[in-house]
Design a protein around this motif. Sequence first.
Motif, mmCIF file in Angstrom:
data_model
loop_
_atom_site.group_PDB
_atom_site.id
_atom_site.type_symbol
_atom_site.label_atom_id
_atom_site.label_comp_id
_atom_site.label_asym_id
_atom_site.label_seq_id
_atom_site.Cartn_x
_atom_site.Cartn_y
_atom_site.Cartn_z
ATOM 1 N N LEU A 20 46.775 38.864 2.333
ATOM 2 C CA LEU A 20 47.889 39.281 3.193
ATOM 3 C C LEU A 20 48.128 38.267 4.309
ATOM 4 C CD1 LEU A 20 47.198 43.115 3.532
ATOM 5 C CD2 LEU A 20 48.921 41.986 2.117
ATOM 6 N N ALA A 21 47.041 37.753 4.877
ATOM 7 C CA ALA A 21 47.170 36.755 5.944
ATOM 8 C C ALA A 21 47.773 35.461 5.411
ATOM 9 C CB ALA A 21 45.811 36.488 6.579
ATOM 10 N N VAL A 22 47.292 35.015 4.228
ATOM 11 C CA VAL A 22 47.845 33.790 3.628
ATOM 12 C C VAL A 22 49.326 33.968 3.320
ATOM 13 C CG1 VAL A 22 47.739 32.268 1.622
ATOM 14 C CG2 VAL A 22 45.634 33.039 2.701
ATOM 15 N N GLY A 23 49.693 35.109 2.756
ATOM 16 C CA GLY A 23 51.101 35.371 2.466
ATOM 17 C C GLY A 23 51.949 35.412 3.723
ATOM 18 N N GLY A 24 51.400 35.998 4.799
ATOM 19 C CA GLY A 24 52.141 36.041 6.052
ATOM 20 C C GLY A 24 52.387 34.651 6.624
ATOM 21 N N VAL A 25 51.371 33.775 6.535
ATOM 22 C CA VAL A 25 51.528 32.400 7.024
ATOM 23 C C VAL A 25 52.583 31.660 6.214
ATOM 24 C CG1 VAL A 25 50.374 30.174 7.256
ATOM 25 C CG2 VAL A 25 49.214 32.259 8.002
ATOM 26 N N LEU A 26 52.526 31.803 4.886
ATOM 27 C CA LEU A 26 53.510 31.121 4.031
ATOM 28 C C LEU A 26 54.922 31.621 4.304
ATOM 29 C CD1 LEU A 26 51.595 30.990 0.613
ATOM 30 C CD2 LEU A 26 51.954 29.142 2.260
ATOM 31 N N ILE A 27 55.069 32.925 4.497
ATOM 32 C CA ILE A 27 56.389 33.464 4.814
ATOM 33 C C ILE A 27 56.893 32.918 6.149
ATOM 34 C CG2 ILE A 27 57.631 35.578 5.428
ATOM 35 C CD1 ILE A 27 55.950 37.040 3.359
ATOM 36 N N GLY A 28 55.992 32.817 7.135
ATOM 37 C CA GLY A 28 56.374 32.266 8.431
ATOM 38 C C GLY A 28 56.822 30.820 8.338
ATOM 39 N N VAL A 29 56.115 30.019 7.521
ATOM 40 C CA VAL A 29 56.484 28.610 7.358
ATOM 41 C C VAL A 29 57.835 28.477 6.663
ATOM 42 C CG1 VAL A 29 55.862 26.467 6.179
ATOM 43 C CG2 VAL A 29 54.112 27.770 7.385
ATOM 44 N N LEU A 30 58.035 29.234 5.577
ATOM 45 C CA LEU A 30 59.275 29.130 4.815
ATOM 46 C C LEU A 30 60.482 29.599 5.625
ATOM 47 C CD1 LEU A 30 58.031 30.356 1.304
ATOM 48 C CD2 LEU A 30 58.520 28.010 2.020
#
Length: 216
Positions: A20-30
């Motif tokens: 969930l944390a990794v997905g949140g970071v990727l969503i924030g970057v994109l």
Amino acid sequence: ALAFLSANLLKIPHGGWFPLAVGGVLIGVLTSWRSGRRALAEQLAERSIPPRLLIADILEDLPARVPGTAVYMSSVPDGTPPALLHNLKHNRVFHERVVLLSVLTERVPHVRPAERAYSERLGEGVYQVVLRFGFMDDVDVPAALRHLRLDGTGFAPLATSYFLGRESIVTKRDTPLLRRWRLQLFRMLAQNARDAALYFCLPPNRVVELGAKVEI
């Protein structure tokens, strides 16, 4: 669905938090990249002027004309590239033939070479050119231009210069903290993005980059 969600919530304290944390970071970057690109495009569009209006201004105060062809890359098909405006402002130089070039990626795998280029003569040696590529095509701008004739004249490789704009992002003082953080992330991503000259397959010894600061 609610029962499935409730069952998986129990896994979060036992390692489920990591994806969930990794997905949140990727969503924030994109999302930061997308919003930053949109804000930058809006600022460049506001600064841009219609090419025909630029030609009218040039006729009133003619700059020095130099031989050769200048290709100005533009992300706004109906606007004047910022690199051209900066070159006129600081160097007072205008080539004999000026090409305002936009590259579009279509939602098809390939675009046939016969349908790749569209050109329009604007006057005073200025041309508007749009090149269309499919998302699986190699974006080779010099190769596409070699098949294009403007008023019966082609592109001589050693007499053609490519001008690229390189924008430096500056955040406004009154920008909210969250938006400022996202713009700083966008600026870092933009600095590490793939070089435009390599992406468009431009010859390194024929490329001129003109920088400008853009406040967003």
